[in-house]
Design an enzyme around this catalytic site. Structure first.
Site, PDB file in Angstrom:
ATOM      1  N   GLY A 171       2.148  -0.601   3.168  1.00  0.00           N
ATOM      2  CA  GLY A 171       3.060  -0.265   4.258  1.00  0.00           C
ATOM      3  C   GLY A 171       3.631   1.115   4.072  1.00  0.00           C
ATOM      4  O   GLY A 171       3.729   1.895   5.011  1.00  0.00           O
ATOM      5  N   GLU A 221       0.509   4.843  -7.014  1.00  0.00           N
ATOM      6  CA  GLU A 221       0.868   3.577  -7.640  1.00  0.00           C
ATOM      7  C   GLU A 221      -0.326   2.617  -7.592  1.00  0.00           C
ATOM      8  O   GLU A 221      -0.916   2.444  -6.521  1.00  0.00           O
ATOM      9  CB  GLU A 221       2.062   2.945  -6.923  1.00  0.00           C
ATOM     10  CG  GLU A 221       2.645   1.769  -7.674  1.00  0.00           C
ATOM     11  CD  GLU A 221       3.881   1.187  -6.999  1.00  0.00           C
ATOM     12  OE1 GLU A 221       4.802   0.763  -7.713  1.00  0.00           O
ATOM     13  OE2 GLU A 221       3.915   1.166  -5.756  1.00  0.00           O
ATOM     14  N   ASN A 236       7.382   7.595  -2.992  1.00  0.00           N
ATOM     15  CA  ASN A 236       7.339   8.874  -3.693  1.00  0.00           C
ATOM     16  C   ASN A 236       8.700   9.557  -3.582  1.00  0.00           C
ATOM     17  O   ASN A 236       9.294   9.609  -2.507  1.00  0.00           O
ATOM     18  CB  ASN A 236       6.273   9.780  -3.081  1.00  0.00           C
ATOM     19  CG  ASN A 236       4.950   9.078  -2.917  1.00  0.00           C
ATOM     20  OD1 ASN A 236       4.413   8.499  -3.838  1.00  0.00           O
ATOM     21  ND2 ASN A 236       4.426   9.109  -1.695  1.00  0.00           N
ATOM     22  N   HIS A 286      14.407   2.418  -2.781  1.00  0.00           N
ATOM     23  CA  HIS A 286      13.663   2.761  -3.993  1.00  0.00           C
ATOM     24  C   HIS A 286      14.066   4.117  -4.569  1.00  0.00           C
ATOM     25  O   HIS A 286      13.815   4.382  -5.755  1.00  0.00           O
ATOM     26  CB  HIS A 286      12.162   2.811  -3.696  1.00  0.00           C
ATOM     27  CG  HIS A 286      11.451   1.507  -3.869  1.00  0.00           C
ATOM     28  ND1 HIS A 286      11.605   0.717  -4.983  1.00  0.00           N
ATOM     29  CD2 HIS A 286      10.532   0.875  -3.078  1.00  0.00           C
ATOM     30  CE1 HIS A 286      10.828  -0.352  -4.867  1.00  0.00           C
ATOM     31  NE2 HIS A 286      10.178  -0.282  -3.730  1.00  0.00           N
ATOM     32  N   HIS A 330      13.429  -0.093   2.903  1.00  0.00           N
ATOM     33  CA  HIS A 330      12.863  -0.512   1.615  1.00  0.00           C
ATOM     34  C   HIS A 330      12.564   0.718   0.750  1.00  0.00           C
ATOM     35  O   HIS A 330      12.964   0.788  -0.420  1.00  0.00           O
ATOM     36  CB  HIS A 330      11.590  -1.317   1.885  1.00  0.00           C
ATOM     37  CG  HIS A 330      10.912  -1.846   0.672  1.00  0.00           C
ATOM     38  ND1 HIS A 330      10.956  -3.174   0.309  1.00  0.00           N
ATOM     39  CD2 HIS A 330      10.133  -1.238  -0.276  1.00  0.00           C
ATOM     40  CE1 HIS A 330      10.260  -3.364  -0.795  1.00  0.00           C
ATOM     41  NE2 HIS A 330       9.746  -2.197  -1.168  1.00  0.00           N
ATOM     42  N   GLU A 331      11.865   1.690   1.328  1.00  0.00           N
ATOM     43  CA  GLU A 331      11.492   2.872   0.550  1.00  0.00           C
ATOM     44  C   GLU A 331      12.709   3.715   0.212  1.00  0.00           C
ATOM     45  O   GLU A 331      12.778   4.307  -0.877  1.00  0.00           O
ATOM     46  CB  GLU A 331      10.452   3.703   1.305  1.00  0.00           C
ATOM     47  CG  GLU A 331       9.215   2.944   1.750  1.00  0.00           C
ATOM     48  CD  GLU A 331       8.557   2.134   0.644  1.00  0.00           C
ATOM     49  OE1 GLU A 331       8.580   2.575  -0.522  1.00  0.00           O
ATOM     50  OE2 GLU A 331       8.020   1.052   0.935  1.00  0.00           O
TER      51      GLU A 331
END
Length: 863
Positions: free
Chosen positions: A266, A128, A270, A304, A300-301
Site C-alpha cells: 500500500g 523493506e 521511507n 511510522h 499509517h505511514e
C-alpha cells in the site's frame, strides 16, 4: 550458501562488532531510459571494536568493479553469494565499493517503469525488508543505523526526491547532478530515491514556529486526477494529532508523499519520502470506503515517522510492533482527530482488520504476535494479519487496559528516551509500566507470546416470565491448527456486553456492562433478574480480540433485523461473527447468503457493504454445496441487480452494487445489461460508466465468452495507459478457451518478462470460478513448476505465483492429496512450505464448509 538470506545470529554478531557512521552513495541513473544496469558507488565509514576481525557487507548486483578497504584494493572474488567479505578490519574503516546494479521490474530495489502515455521512464526504490543492497552496498539490518548522503546523476529535466530536501541540480548537458544533504541516523531500509519526470504539488504544515515543507507527486498522466488538497488535509490532521499525542516534533526536514507505479504494497514509510501505490490517485469514481482506506494509509505511514523511523526495532522479531502501532495509530487518529471525515474508523477496523486477523490466526502458520524471526526469509512471509491486524487489536486492548492517557504518556517517554536509536519490545513495555503503574509481564506473556484465538459464547437461562435467571460468558481456546507450534490458551479479556431492544424495527442499545473475562467461565451477576433483551452482544464496542458467538434467540433477531442496529459498529461485529461462523461451518453458506440478501439493503456503511459483497462471492465460489452453488449464484446475481436498480442514483451504494453484479452476472439478461452499459445502449440513472467500471464490465463479459480479443483490443485503444494494459491482460487471461489459458499460463510460468503488476493481473484473470474444468489440468503443472519458481524468481514475484496460481478453485480431496505429496517430496524452503500449507488450509476449510452447507440443504428438504 546463504544466498540472499541473513540469519538473526549473523546480524547480532555483526552488530556486536560494528558501529556504522556514514554512507556516501553515488548513483548514475543517466542510463535509466535504456534500462539494464546503473553504476553505484558506495563509500561507508565504520568502526570495529575488534581490530583484525572479519565481517561482510551486503550487495545484490550483476557485477562489482572495485572493492577498496582502507586504501587496499581487495580481489573482486570477495564478492560472492550477495556478500562482500571484509577481512582484517581496522579500528576505523573506510570502504569503497563500485558496482553495476540492475534496474528491476518486480517492485524491489530500484524499480523501472515506462509510462505508455508519454513514453517516459519513472524510477522509485522499495527497500523493506532487505533490498537497499540491490542499489548500494550496505550492512542490511535495522540496528546498524547511519547517516546517508546521496549524490544522483539523472537525465536533465527530471525530478529527483530522496529523504533529505531536494537540492538544485547542477549541470547543463543531457544529465544533471543532485547532491543531497546527509540524513539523520536511520536504518538502510527506510532510505529512498524517486526519480523521473514526476510532477509535484506543494504546501507546508505550520504550527507556531514549526514549518514542514509538504509535497505530493505523481506521473503527469495522472496529474488531472490528483486531489492533492484532500491528501494535504488528511496529512495535516495527522501532524496535529500525532505531535500532540507523541509530544515529539516531526523529526525530519520535510515530508513528501510520492504516488508511484507498480508498487507492491500500500505504501512504504521511507523517512520524509513516503512512497504510495498510485492506484490511490483515483482515475474513476470510487466509493467513500476507498477514500477512507487511502486516508488510513497516509496516517499509517505518517505514524511510522516516529514509530519505526525515529525509533526502530533492533531486529525483525519486533516487526509486529512497528506495524501494529502504525495500524492502531491510523485508526485512533481517524476516530478522534478534529475534522476527521471518518470518525467511524473503529467500525472499519472491526470489519476489515480484525476479519483479516481472525482468518490468519486460524491457519497452520499461525504464530505468536511476537514471532520468532530467525532470518530474512522468516520476516518476508510475516507481513501478515497477525503482524498488522492482530497486533493492532491487542494494542487497542492494551490501551483500554492501561488507559489511553497513560498509554500515550508511556509512548512519549519512549520516543524521548530512544530517539534515533533501536529498541526491543521490553523498552516500550517498560515505559508503559512506568506511566500506568501496571505490571505488563503477565499481559505480554498471555497476548504476545502465544498463538491462536479464543471464542466467547453467552450461556443464559430464563425463568418462566422471560427474565434472566443466570448468565455467564464461556471462553474456549480451540486447538491450534495441525502443524502450528505451541498450545491454545485461555486469555484475560476486557469486554463490554451490549443489550439491545427492537423498537419500530430499530435495534437500540439500552444498556452496556463492562467486565473482565478470565478462565473458561465468567459469571455476570449484573444481568440476573433483568428481562431478556432482543439481542445480547458480547464484546460490544470491540474492545477485545476474540471470536464472538450469539445465543440462539439473539441470532434469530439479528438474522431478521441486522440492518436495524442504529450504530455501525455493532452491525459490523454481527456481520463479522456471521462470516466467521460461515468459515467455521457453523452457519451454512446458503444461510449467509440469505442474511446478506435480507440485511445489506439497510446497511449504510459502504465499507461493510463492499466487504460483505466479497465474502458472499467467496462463500458461493468455495463454501456452498457444488450441487447448489449455481442456484446460489443466480440468487445473488438477481439480488445484486435488484439493489443496483433500487439504489440512489449516483450513490456509492449504486456503484458498489454495479461492481457486485459485474462479478457474478450469469443470465443472458444480466450479461445483456453489462454489454449495454458498456456500449451505451443501456443506462441506469446516475451510474457513471467510467474507465474503471468499463474494464470491470468487460472483464465479466470476457470470462463468460461474451467479449473476445477484438473487444479487449478496442477497449485498450480507449485506455492505453498502464492501468489499461493491466486490465487488458487480465481480460485476455479470463477468456474461456484452452488456448487463452495456455497463453496466460506460459506468460507467467515460463517467462520472467512480465512486470509485477501485469503478472498479478494475468493471474487474477486466469483464476475464474466459472472455469474449473478449463483450469483442472493446471494443478499438476503448478506443483511441477513450483520449486523452480521459488529458486529463480524474486521474493515478490514468487509469492504472487505461489499464492495466486495454487489450485484453490479445485475444492476436493485430490487437491489436498497432491499438495501433501508435493510437501513430502519437494523439500521446500520453510517460507515456501508455509505459503503452500496456507493455501492447502483454505481448500481444507472449503471442503468442510461445503459439507456443512450440504447438510443444511438436506435438512431444509426434510432429509
Amino acid at each position: 550458501m546463504p544466498g540472499t538470506n541473513l540469519t538473526r545470529e549473523e546480524a547480532r554478531t555483526r552488530a556486536d562488532l560494528l558501529h556504522v557512521d556514514a554512507y556516501d552513495i553515488e548513483l548514475d541513473l543517466s542510463s535509466a531510459r535504456e534500462g539494464g544496469t546503473f553504476r553505484s558507488t558506495t563509500v561507508v565509514r565504520f568502526s570495529a571494536n575488534t581490530p583484525g576481525a572479519a565481517t561482510f557487507i551486503d550487495l545484490v548486483a550483476p557485477s562489482v568493479e572495485e572493492i577498496t578497504l582502507n586504501g587496499e584494493r581487495l580481489d573482486n572474488a570477495n564478492f560472492a553469494d550477495s556478500r562482500i567479505a571484509l577481512p582484517n578490519l581496522a579500528a576505523e574503516n573506510e570502504l569503497r565499493i563500485v558496482a553495476d546494479c540492475a534496474y528491476t521490474n518486480t517492485g524491489e530495489g530500484l524499480h523501472r517503469f515506462v509510462d505508455p502515455v508519454d513514453g517516459e521512464t519513472y524510477l522509485y526504490t522499495q527497500f523493506e525488508v532487505p533490498d537497499a543492497r540491490r542499489v548500494f552496498a550496505t550492512f542490511e539490518q535495522p540496528d546498524l543505523k547511519a547517516t546517508f548522503a546521496f549524490t544522483v546523476t539523472a537525465p536533465t529535466g527530471w525530478v529527483v526526491v530522496s529523504n533529505s530536501p531536494t537540492p538544485t541540480p547542477v549541470g547543463d548537458g543531457d544529465s544533471q547532478v543532485w547532491t543531497f544533504e546527509p540524513t539523520g541516523r536511520i536504518s538502510s531500509y527506510i532510505t529512498a530515491l524517486v526519480a523521473g519526470p514526476y510532477v509535484g504539488v506543494f504546501d507546508s504544515y505550520e504550527n507556531g514556529d514549526q514549518k514542514v515543507p509538504l509535497g505530493v507527486y505523481c506521473r503527469p498522466s495522472l496529474r488531472e486526477f490528483l486531489d492533492a488538497e484532500a491528501i494535504f488535509d488528511v496529512t495535516k490532521q495527522g501532524f496535529d494529532y500525532f505531535q500532540e499525542k507523541f509530544d515529539y516534533p516531526y523529526p525530519f526536514a520535510k515530508y513528501d508523499q510520492l504516488f508511484v507505479p507498480e508498487f507492491n504494497a500500500g505504501a512504504m514509510e521511507n523517512a520524509g519520502a513516503v512512497t504510495l501505490r498510485d492506484q490511490y490517485v483515483f482515475r474513476s469514481k470510487v466509493t467513500d470506503a476507498a477514500y477512507e482506506a487511502r486516508a488510513a494509509t497516509i496516517l499509517h505511514e505518517l505514524a511510522h515517522m516516529w514509530f519505526g523511523d525515529l525509533v526502530t526495532m533492533e531486529w525483525w522479531n519486533d516487526l509486529w510492533l512497528n506495524e501494529s502501532f502504525a495500524t492502531f495509530a491510523e485508526a485512533v487518529c481517524q476516530a478522534e482527530a478534529p475534522g476527521s471525515k471518518w470518525p467511524h474508523s473503529w467500525t472499519t477496523f472491526a470489519n476489515q482488520m480484525k476479519t483479516w486477523a481472525y482468518r490468519q490466526d486460524q491457519l497452520p502458520s499461525t504464530h505468536p504476535i511476537m514471532a520468532d524471526i530467525n532470518d530474512l526469509e522468516d520476516v518476508q512471509v510475516n507481513f501478515d494479519g497477525i503482524t498488522y491486524a492482530k497486533g493492532a487489536s491487542v494494542l487497542k486492548q492494551l490501551v483500554a487496559y492501561v488507559g489511553q492517557d497513560a498509554f500515550f504518556q508511556g509512548v512519549q517517554a519512549y520516543f524521548k528516551r530512544h530517539a534515533w536509536g533501536n529498541t526491543r519490545l521490553a523498552d516500550l513495555l517498560g515505559a508503559l509500566e512506568e506511566a500506568s503503574g501496571r505490571d505488563l509481564k503477565a499481559w505480554s506473556k498471555a497476548w504476545l507470546e502465544t498463538a491462536g484465538i479464543n471464542v466467547l459464547r453467552p450461556e443464559l437461562t430464563l425463568d418462566g416470565d422471560g427474565g434472566i435467571e443466570s448468565f455467564a460468558v464461556l471462553q474456549e481456546a480451540p486447538a491450534l491448527p495441525a502443524g502450528a507450534k505451541g498450545e491454545a490458551v485461555l486469555r484475560p479479556h476486557r469486554i463490554a456486553i451490549g443489550l439491545y431492544e427492537l423498537t419500530d424495527g430499530a435495534l437500540v442499545r439500552t444498556d452496556r456492562i463492562e467486565l473482565d473475562v478470565d478462565g473458561p467461565r465468567t459469571e455476570v451477576p449484573e444481568l440476573v433478574g433483568r428481562r431478556r433483551p432482543a439481542v445480547i452482544l458480547l464484546n460490544d464496542d470491540d474492545l477485545s480480540y476474540a471470536k464472538v458467538r450469539l445465543d440462539e434467540d439473539s441470532l434469530a433477531v439479528v438474522t431478521e433485523h441486522l440492518g436495524g442496529f442504529t450504530d455501525s459498529l455493532p452491525r459490523a461485529l454481527c456481520w463479522a461473527s456471521a462470516w466467521d461462523m460461515t468459515r467455521d461451518g457453523e452457519l451454512a453458506a446458503r444461510d449467509y447468503l440469505a442474511l446478506a440478501v435480507s440485511g445489506l439493503g439497510r446497511e449504510s456503511d459502504i465499507g461493510v457493504v463492499q466487504s460483505v459483497h466479497r465474502q458472499v462471492k467467496l462463500a458461493l465460489d468455495a463454501y456452498t454445496d457444488p450441487a447448489w452453488s449455481e442456484q446460489g449464484l443466480a440468487r445473488w446475481a438477481e439480488a445484486s441487480e435488484e439493489q443496483l436498480r433500487a439504489a440512489q442514483p449516483g450513490s456509492d451504494h449504486q456503484l458498489a452494487w454495479a461492481r457486485a453484479l459485474a462479478a457474478v452476472a450469469r443470465s443472458e439478461g444480466q450479461l445483456d445489461l453489462l454489454a449495454g452499459l458498456l456500449d451505451g445502449s443501456a443506462e441506469i440513472k446516475g451510474l457513471a460508466v467510467d474507465t474503471e467500471l468499463r474494464w470491470t464490465l468487460l472483464g465479466r463479459l470476457a470470462a463468460t465468452g461474451r467479449a473476445d480479443e477484438a473487444a479487449i483490443a478496442a477497449e485498450l485503444v480507449r485506455d492505453n495507459t498502464a492501468a489499461g494494459q493491466e486490465h487488458a491482460a487480465s481480460c485476455r487471461a479470463a477468456l474461456p478457451t484452452a488456448e487463452g489459458k495456455a497463453k496466460a499460463w506460459a506468460s507467467v510460468m515460463e517467462s520472467d518478462k512480465l512486470t509485477n503488476y501485469v503478472q498479478d493481473a494475468v493471474i487474477a484473470g486466469f483464476q475464474q470460478a466459472d472455469q474449473r474444468e478449463l483450469l483442472a489440468p493446471y494443478g499438476a503443472k503448478y506443483f511441477a513448476a513450483l520449486k523452480g519458481i521459488w529458486e529463480t524468481r524474486s521474493h515478490e514475484i514468487a509469492m504472487l505465483i505461489i499464492v495466486g496460481l495454487y489450485p484453490s478453485l479445485q475444492v476436493e480431496q485430490a487437491t489436498l492429496d497432491a499438495t501433501d505429496a508435493w510437501l513430502s517430496t519437494a523439500e521446500p524452503a520453510p517460507a515456501l512450505r508455509r505459503r503452500v500449507v496456507e493455501q492447502r488450509a483454505g481448500v481444507e476449510r472449503a471442503i468442510k464448509a461445503q459439507a456443512a452447507d450440504r447438510a443444511a440443504g438436506a435438512r431444509a428438504l426434510g432429509h
